[in-house]
Design a protein around this motif. Structure first.
Motif, short mmCIF file in Angstrom:
data_model
loop_
_atom_site.label_atom_id
_atom_site.label_comp_id
_atom_site.label_asym_id
_atom_site.label_seq_id
_atom_site.Cartn_x
_atom_site.Cartn_y
_atom_site.Cartn_z
N THR A 1 0.81 -1.21 0.00
CA THR A 1 0.00 0.00 0.00
C THR A 1 0.85 1.27 0.00
O THR A 1 0.32 2.37 -0.22
N GLN B 1 -3.00 2.73 3.46
CA GLN B 1 -4.33 2.13 3.51
C GLN B 1 -4.69 1.65 2.09
O GLN B 1 -4.12 2.12 1.10
N GLN B 2 -5.61 0.75 2.01
CA GLN B 2 -6.06 0.22 0.72
C GLN B 2 -6.66 1.32 -0.16
O GLN B 2 -6.88 2.44 0.28
N THR C 1 -0.11 -0.30 6.69
CA THR C 1 -1.48 -0.62 7.10
C THR C 1 -1.54 -1.32 8.48
O THR C 1 -0.77 -1.00 9.39
N CYS D 1 -4.71 6.58 1.75
CA CYS D 1 -5.09 5.52 0.81
C CYS D 1 -4.10 5.46 -0.35
O CYS D 1 -3.63 6.49 -0.83
#
Length: 542
Positions: free
Chosen positions: A32, A103-104, A76, A162
């Motif tokens: 990520t 984060q995704q 993450t 993200c």
């Protein structure tokens, strides 16, 4: 402006990092974080740690040595989860960190895809701030705010980003929604009324004393506290379990470290009718005991830059102010008294004499040999719980940042923190004194020390057991259920991680290696592990 020519979130964030001086990134990345890291510009230095505890530990040492925020990048849930203990240590050590947590992809986050993390509360209350930018375009501003919050809150500030946010274009005409700089002058004049009140308290005492802590570990604070102690003729105590030294510990008025048990604390401060604490809590303890912290009639005052520390301190007056300028004003106000040296705890005979022929090494032998050789400006990073009282007696801090330890008490701090300190302050000698049990918690940091040419001398006191745990069990009159681990070789682990190591089994070998290595520590660019076999010390005093 066409979208393809507009700057991206990543580019604007990198620009903000440059403005703020955060051009070194400590990381153990995952997928990520790849969109941010691929083709990282040449002016951004990337430092790899092989475990997230090492990553945060190195950044903590770096931030404390430079007194400004360090940048951390974590992966993450797994990365942040692995780092929580180290983040807690950074918070209690008051190390400013800006922590980016990957984060995704935002576009399918609601479906909880693989590697999506529930990140906002994962580190608990230890971050000084946690940001989840509502839009990709808000990431640069969140990073800038995190820098301000880490600086002024003296702890880790998290920004969850993200993975697809980095490539989003931003509108160059849109305000960044965060100040470029937030001024908080370090030399704000303290409140005259509060300074006069503290000075009157000390002037009215027959036998005042000072207590100092990690919040006073700076050149201006040492100077102000030295002036105050000498004008008062007062002894100066170091807080118990202090992460840093708040006073020159070779000064004649230094009276040693306060005990971490309440009845012994009362005895240590008995006879002082006023105690002024600077940059330390009132009073940090470890083992609970009944009764008050001080004997009735002893009046307490404190100054701290940490509001929470001041709010919870049971003092008659607690002042929230920069420690150095406030103390300097108090020093100017108090009347001058005669000075006499403070009583100091005497070293035991086994701490001063080398071992007899054939006698095994003890921690004190190693610490004494170090004390006789290291330069006054050496940074000693400590993580040897069973030998810490001896280290305090034998290796006094003689310069600001001369002593550094984990304020939280969790293990795994010294190896990465010493590495980070040496990277941030390459002109200062750095020696980490670590128990073998402690070293095993973040032994991966030795790879980073070797890879990034951090010339730390790692002195591992290897007794093949958790000696402090053994002593605690014996102190309670019980038998420990945990086994020893004498077959573990820190030297072999270090070499396996690419770090040079020497095994030391006799006093003559110890002296020979130290005489060879210590004189060149300030210029050394290769780390070295001394795996020193010692027998456990049977004494224990909390």
């Amino acid at each position: 402006m066409p979208e393809q020519t507009r700057p991206t979130v990543r580019e604007q964030t990198l620009g903000a990092m440059r403005e703020l001086g955060m051009t070194t990134v400590f990381a153990n990345p995952g997928s990520t974080e790849v969109p941010f890291l691929v083709d990282l510009p040449d002016d951004i230095d990337f430092v790899l740690g092989l475990h997230e505890g090492s990553v945060v530990g190195m950044a903590t040492g770096w931030a404390l040595a430079r007194d400004r925020p360090a940048m951390v990048l974590l992966h993450t849930t797994a990365g942040l989860g692995n780092a929580v203990g180290a983040l807690a240590t950074a918070r209690v050590n008051r190390a400013p960190l800006v922590v980016l947590v990957g984060q995704q992809d935002r576009r399918h986050l609601e479906h909880e895809p693989f590697l999506a993390g529930r990140l906002e509360g994962l580190a608990g209350d230890y971050p000084v701030a946690v940001h989840r930018p509502p839009r990709a375009q808000d990431v640069p501003a969140a990073v800038v705010r995190a820098h301000h919050e880490a600086s002024h809150g003296r702890g880790p500030a998290l920004v969850v980003v993200c993975m697809d946010d980095w490539s989003h274009p931003v509108d160059p005409g849109q305000p960044r929604a965060a100040a470029v700089r937030v001024a908080r002058p370090a030399h704000v004049a303290p409140d005259d009324g509060a300074a006069a009140e503290v000075a009157a308290l000390l002037d009215g005492a027959a036998h005042p004393a000072l207590v100092v802590g990690a919040g006073a570990d700076s050149t201006p604070a040492w100077a102000a506290l030295t002036a105050l102690a000498e004008r008062l003729g007062a002894p100066v105590y170091q807080e118990s379990f202090g992460a840093r030294a708040g006073f020159p510990q070779d000064h004649p008025l230094f009276a040693g470290h306060l005990p971490a048990e309440r009845s012994r604390l009362r005895e240590a401060l008995r006879g002082h009718d006023a105690v002024f604490t600077a940059g330390a809590p009132v009073f940090r303890q470890y083992i609970y005991a009944d009764g008050p912290l001080v004997v009735p009639g002893t009046r307490l005052a404190m100054v701290s830059e940490d509001p929470a520390e001041a709010h919870r301190g049971p003092a008659g007056i607690a002042v929230i102010a920069p420690v150095a300028p406030f103390t300097a004003v108090v020093a100017d106000l108090v009347r001058e008294r005669p000075v006499s040296p403070a009583p100091r705890p005497a070293a035991a005979p086994e701490e001063t004499a080398p071992p007899a022929e054939g006698e095994p090494l003890r921690a004190a032998h190693v610490l004494r040999a170090l004390a006789e050789r290291i330069a006054p400006d050496t940074v000693v990073v400590e993580e040897t719980p069973s030998s810490r009282p001896q280290l305090h007696r034998l290796l006094p801090a003689r310069a600001p940042l001369g002593f550094l330890s984990a304020a939280m008490g969790g293990l795994g701090f010294a190896l990465p923190a010493a590495t980070g300190v040496r990277m941030a302050a390459p002109g200062r000698p750095v020696v980490a004194v670590v128990g073998d049990g402690s070293a095993l918690y973040q032994v991966q940091a030795l790879w980073s020390a070797h890879r990034y040419r951090a010339g730390v001398l790692f002195v591992v006191l290897a007794n093949g057991r958790y000696a402090i745990m053994d002593r605690l069990a014996e102190h309670r009159g019980g038998k420990p259920p945990w086994p020893a681990f004498g077959e573990v070789s820190l030297a072999a682990l270090a070499r396996g991680l690419g770090c040079p190591a020497v095994e030391v089994r006799a006093h003559g070998d110890l002296v020979r290696v130290l005489d060879e290595v210590v004189p060149g520590l300030a210029d050394r660019d290769e780390p070295l592990v001394l795996d020193v076999a010692v027998v456990p010390d049977p004494t224990f005093a909390p």
